[in-house]
Design a protein around this motif. Structure first.
Motif, PDB file in Angstrom:
ATOM      1  N   GLU A 102       0.857  -1.181   0.000  1.00 55.08           N
ATOM      2  CA  GLU A 102       0.000   0.000   0.000  1.00 55.08           C
ATOM      3  C   GLU A 102       0.894   1.231   0.000  1.00 55.08           C
ATOM      4  OE1 GLU A 102      -2.958   0.153   2.991  1.00 55.08           O
ATOM      5  OE2 GLU A 102      -3.564  -1.939   2.776  1.00 55.08           O
ATOM      6  N   GLU A 103       0.519   2.240  -0.807  1.00 56.34           N
ATOM      7  CA  GLU A 103       1.317   3.466  -0.884  1.00 56.34           C
ATOM      8  C   GLU A 103       0.402   4.681  -1.013  1.00 56.34           C
ATOM      9  OE1 GLU A 103       5.595   2.499  -2.888  1.00 56.34           O
ATOM     10  OE2 GLU A 103       3.899   2.793  -4.257  1.00 56.34           O
ATOM     11  N   LEU A 104       0.797   5.759  -0.368  1.00 57.20           N
ATOM     12  CA  LEU A 104       0.151   7.053  -0.539  1.00 57.20           C
ATOM     13  C   LEU A 104       1.166   7.969  -1.200  1.00 57.20           C
ATOM     14  CD1 LEU A 104      -2.331   8.827  -0.056  1.00 57.20           C
ATOM     15  CD2 LEU A 104      -1.347   9.459   2.162  1.00 57.20           C
ATOM     16  N   GLU A 105       0.811   8.515  -2.359  1.00 56.17           N
ATOM     17  CA  GLU A 105       1.772   9.222  -3.189  1.00 56.17           C
ATOM     18  C   GLU A 105       1.254  10.609  -3.569  1.00 56.17           C
ATOM     19  OE1 GLU A 105       1.774   6.472  -6.386  1.00 56.17           O
ATOM     20  OE2 GLU A 105       2.972   4.983  -5.333  1.00 56.17           O
ATOM     21  N   SER A 106       2.127  11.397  -4.179  1.00 58.39           N
ATOM     22  CA  SER A 106       1.731  12.723  -4.639  1.00 58.39           C
ATOM     23  C   SER A 106       2.506  13.087  -5.898  1.00 58.39           C
ATOM     24  CB  SER A 106       1.975  13.783  -3.551  1.00 58.39           C
ATOM     25  OG  SER A 106       3.364  13.910  -3.297  1.00 58.39           O
ATOM     26  N   ALA A 107       1.993  14.063  -6.649  1.00 59.01           N
ATOM     27  CA  ALA A 107       2.681  14.564  -7.830  1.00 59.01           C
ATOM     28  C   ALA A 107       2.208  15.981  -8.114  1.00 59.01           C
ATOM     29  CB  ALA A 107       2.421  13.664  -9.036  1.00 59.01           C
ATOM     30  N   LEU A 108       3.073  16.759  -8.736  1.00 61.95           N
ATOM     31  CA  LEU A 108       2.768  18.137  -9.083  1.00 61.95           C
ATOM     32  C   LEU A 108       3.093  18.366 -10.554  1.00 61.95           C
ATOM     33  CD1 LEU A 108       2.029  21.067  -8.179  1.00 61.95           C
ATOM     34  CD2 LEU A 108       4.491  21.404  -7.764  1.00 61.95           C
ATOM     35  N   LYS A 109       2.157  19.000 -11.292  1.00 63.21           N
ATOM     36  CA  LYS A 109       2.355  19.301 -12.704  1.00 63.21           C
ATOM     37  C   LYS A 109       1.944  20.759 -12.935  1.00 63.21           C
ATOM     38  CE  LYS A 109       1.066  14.535 -13.836  1.00 63.21           C
ATOM     39  NZ  LYS A 109       0.163  13.653 -14.618  1.00 63.21           N
ATOM     40  N   LEU A 110       2.817  21.513 -13.602  1.00 66.29           N
ATOM     41  CA  LEU A 110       2.578  22.927 -13.850  1.00 66.29           C
ATOM     42  C   LEU A 110       2.755  23.233 -15.335  1.00 66.29           C
ATOM     43  CD1 LEU A 110       4.661  24.468 -10.912  1.00 66.29           C
ATOM     44  CD2 LEU A 110       2.205  23.996 -10.932  1.00 66.29           C
ATOM     45  N   GLN A 111       1.923  24.129 -15.851  1.00 65.19           N
ATOM     46  CA  GLN A 111       2.028  24.545 -17.248  1.00 65.19           C
ATOM     47  C   GLN A 111       1.819  26.054 -17.365  1.00 65.19           C
ATOM     48  OE1 GLN A 111      -1.240  24.334 -20.344  1.00 65.19           O
ATOM     49  NE2 GLN A 111      -0.056  22.526 -20.969  1.00 65.19           N
ATOM     50  N   GLY A 112       2.720  26.709 -18.099  1.00 65.90           N
ATOM     51  CA  GLY A 112       2.544  28.100 -18.480  1.00 65.90           C
ATOM     52  C   GLY A 112       2.411  28.171 -19.992  1.00 65.90           C
ATOM     53  N   ARG A 113       1.269  28.669 -20.471  1.00 67.76           N
ATOM     54  CA  ARG A 113       0.949  28.622 -21.912  1.00 67.76           C
ATOM     55  C   ARG A 113       0.712  30.031 -22.446  1.00 67.76           C
ATOM     56  NH1 ARG A 113      -4.360  27.925 -23.941  1.00 67.76           N
ATOM     57  NH2 ARG A 113      -4.994  27.300 -21.829  1.00 67.76           N
ATOM     58  N   TYR A 114       1.297  30.297 -23.620  1.00 65.19           N
ATOM     59  CA  TYR A 114       1.099  31.585 -24.284  1.00 65.19           C
ATOM     60  C   TYR A 114       0.068  31.419 -25.388  1.00 65.19           C
ATOM     61  CZ  TYR A 114       2.057  35.890 -26.843  1.00 65.19           C
ATOM     62  OH  TYR A 114       1.932  37.107 -27.474  1.00 65.19           O
ATOM     63  N   ARG A 115      -1.044  32.165 -25.305  1.00 67.79           N
ATOM     64  CA  ARG A 115      -2.132  32.027 -26.263  1.00 67.79           C
ATOM     65  C   ARG A 115      -1.836  32.867 -27.512  1.00 67.79           C
ATOM     66  NH1 ARG A 115      -4.592  33.392 -21.618  1.00 67.79           N
ATOM     67  NH2 ARG A 115      -5.561  35.250 -22.528  1.00 67.79           N
ATOM     68  N   TRP A 116      -0.959  32.337 -28.350  1.00 68.32           N
ATOM     69  CA  TRP A 116      -0.563  33.038 -29.563  1.00 68.32           C
ATOM     70  C   TRP A 116      -1.700  33.032 -30.582  1.00 68.32           C
ATOM     71  CZ3 TRP A 116       2.767  30.847 -34.000  1.00 68.32           C
ATOM     72  CH2 TRP A 116       3.061  31.865 -34.902  1.00 68.32           C
ATOM     73  N   LYS A 117      -2.143  31.840 -30.951  1.00 65.36           N
ATOM     74  CA  LYS A 117      -3.324  31.667 -31.782  1.00 65.36           C
ATOM     75  C   LYS A 117      -3.863  30.272 -31.536  1.00 65.36           C
ATOM     76  CE  LYS A 117      -0.481  30.525 -35.837  1.00 65.36           C
ATOM     77  NZ  LYS A 117      -0.234  30.856 -37.270  1.00 65.36           N
ATOM     78  N   ALA A 118      -5.129  30.042 -31.872  1.00 63.45           N
ATOM     79  CA  ALA A 118      -5.778  28.778 -31.524  1.00 63.45           C
ATOM     80  C   ALA A 118      -5.036  27.584 -32.106  1.00 63.45           C
ATOM     81  CB  ALA A 118      -7.225  28.783 -32.001  1.00 63.45           C
ATOM     82  N   GLU A 119      -4.492  27.732 -33.308  1.00 63.46           N
ATOM     83  CA  GLU A 119      -3.847  26.608 -33.982  1.00 63.46           C
ATOM     84  C   GLU A 119      -2.477  26.268 -33.405  1.00 63.46           C
ATOM     85  OE1 GLU A 119      -4.969  29.297 -35.475  1.00 63.46           O
ATOM     86  OE2 GLU A 119      -6.740  28.630 -36.580  1.00 63.46           O
ATOM     87  N   LEU A 120      -1.855  27.218 -32.687  1.00 57.07           N
ATOM     88  CA  LEU A 120      -0.508  26.973 -32.182  1.00 57.07           C
ATOM     89  C   LEU A 120      -0.252  27.820 -30.940  1.00 57.07           C
ATOM     90  CD1 LEU A 120       2.189  25.544 -32.537  1.00 57.07           C
ATOM     91  CD2 LEU A 120       2.932  27.469 -33.989  1.00 57.07           C
ATOM     92  N   GLU A 121      -0.071  27.139 -29.800  1.00 60.83           N
ATOM     93  CA  GLU A 121       0.203  27.807 -28.541  1.00 60.83           C
ATOM     94  C   GLU A 121       1.426  27.169 -27.884  1.00 60.83           C
ATOM     95  OE1 GLU A 121      -4.301  29.181 -27.274  1.00 60.83           O
ATOM     96  OE2 GLU A 121      -3.459  27.359 -26.359  1.00 60.83           O
ATOM     97  N   PRO A 122       2.529  27.887 -27.731  1.00 60.56           N
ATOM     98  CA  PRO A 122       3.703  27.338 -27.043  1.00 60.56           C
ATOM     99  C   PRO A 122       3.508  27.354 -25.537  1.00 60.56           C
ATOM    100  CG  PRO A 122       4.137  29.570 -27.785  1.00 60.56           C
ATOM    101  CD  PRO A 122       2.771  29.217 -28.298  1.00 60.56           C
TER     102      PRO A 122
END
Length: 246
Positions: free
Chosen positions: A169-189
């Motif tokens: 049995e294990e109790l675990e954690s994780a963290l995920k972060l994203q910073g997104r630039y809304r350049w245009k709908a077809e392409l966002e870095p």
């Protein structure tokens, strides 16, 4: 656990996630980062995959992850303006083993707040995963937060995971972060950070959305996450294709 980075400089939340064994599907931490939004009546067909590359030495346990690829094929539906459900088939493979069906996953997303109601938008993701070949089960709760400022969007996923089976049995954690630039709908870095089981990684991601016809669209994501510690996989590559229609 040994780090090439100075642990004292890591924010407490990141350090907690790094030093706690956390991952779904045998150490594969890099995956999609969820937003908190739900659209009623939306049907979704999704395929996403993660592949690891690790140049660990023969003596290292991390070498077992080199060449591992994890796939999810799912179908989901927006039952209301607040709830979205999805079911996945999970496949795993590696250099030594062919791709095979490893388990199933049930998922429900709850949009807690209306978009723009507060400074940040909030959601909750509930997951149940069963890995039949390893007699393991997992339940996970992920708190989702997203905030927009000017042309940027910041999204955070904080996961708590409970795993049981095979006498453990294990109790675990994780963290995920994203910073997104809304350049245009077809392409966002974007830039993404992952902290979890033997993984602390950062890397670029490209996202986009293509409108096919009224009520039909295709979303795509592709990214490469580079390990920042000795115990992290050298590279984790991820891809997502999602067909949505009403």
């Amino acid at each position: 656990m040994y780090f090439t980075l100075n642990e004292r400089r890591l924010p407490p939340a990141i350090l907690l996630a790094v030093t706690t064994n956390a991952a779904l599907a045998d150490g594969v931490v890099v995956d999609r980062i969820y937003d908190p939004y739900v659209e009623a009546g939306e049907t979704e067909l999704e395929w996403r995959a993660t592949r690891l590359r690790d140049g660990a030495s023969e003596e290292s346990e991390e070498e077992a992850l080199d060449g591992v690829h994890l796939h999810r094929l799912g179908i989901g539906y927006g039952f209301s303006e607040r709830w979205f459900g999805e079911v996945y088939l999970i496949g795993e493979g590696s250099h030594e083993e062919d791709l095979s069906l490893a388990g199933v996953e049930l998922e429900a997303k709850w949009q807690i707040t209306e978009q723009g109601e507060y400074a940040a938008d909030w959601g909750l993701l509930l997951e149940f995963e069963r890995e039949n070949d390893k007699d393991l089960s997992e339940v996970a709760v992920t708190l989702i937060s997203s905030r927009e400022w000017e042309r940027w969007t910041g999204t955070a996923n904080l996961e708590a995971i409970y795993e049981w089976g095979s006498g453990e049995e294990e109790l675990e954690s994780a963290l995920k972060l994203q910073g997104r630039y809304r350049w245009k709908a077809e392409l966002e870095p974007a830039l993404e950070l992952y902290a979890g089981q033997d993984t602390f990684g950062l890397g670029p991601v490209l996202l986009g959305e293509i409108k096919l016809r009224p009520g039909h669209r295709m979303r795509w994501e592709v990214g490469a996450i580079l390990g920042l510690t000795d115990e992290s996989p050298d590279q984790s590559f991820r891809i997502l294709l999602e067909y949505e229609f009403f």
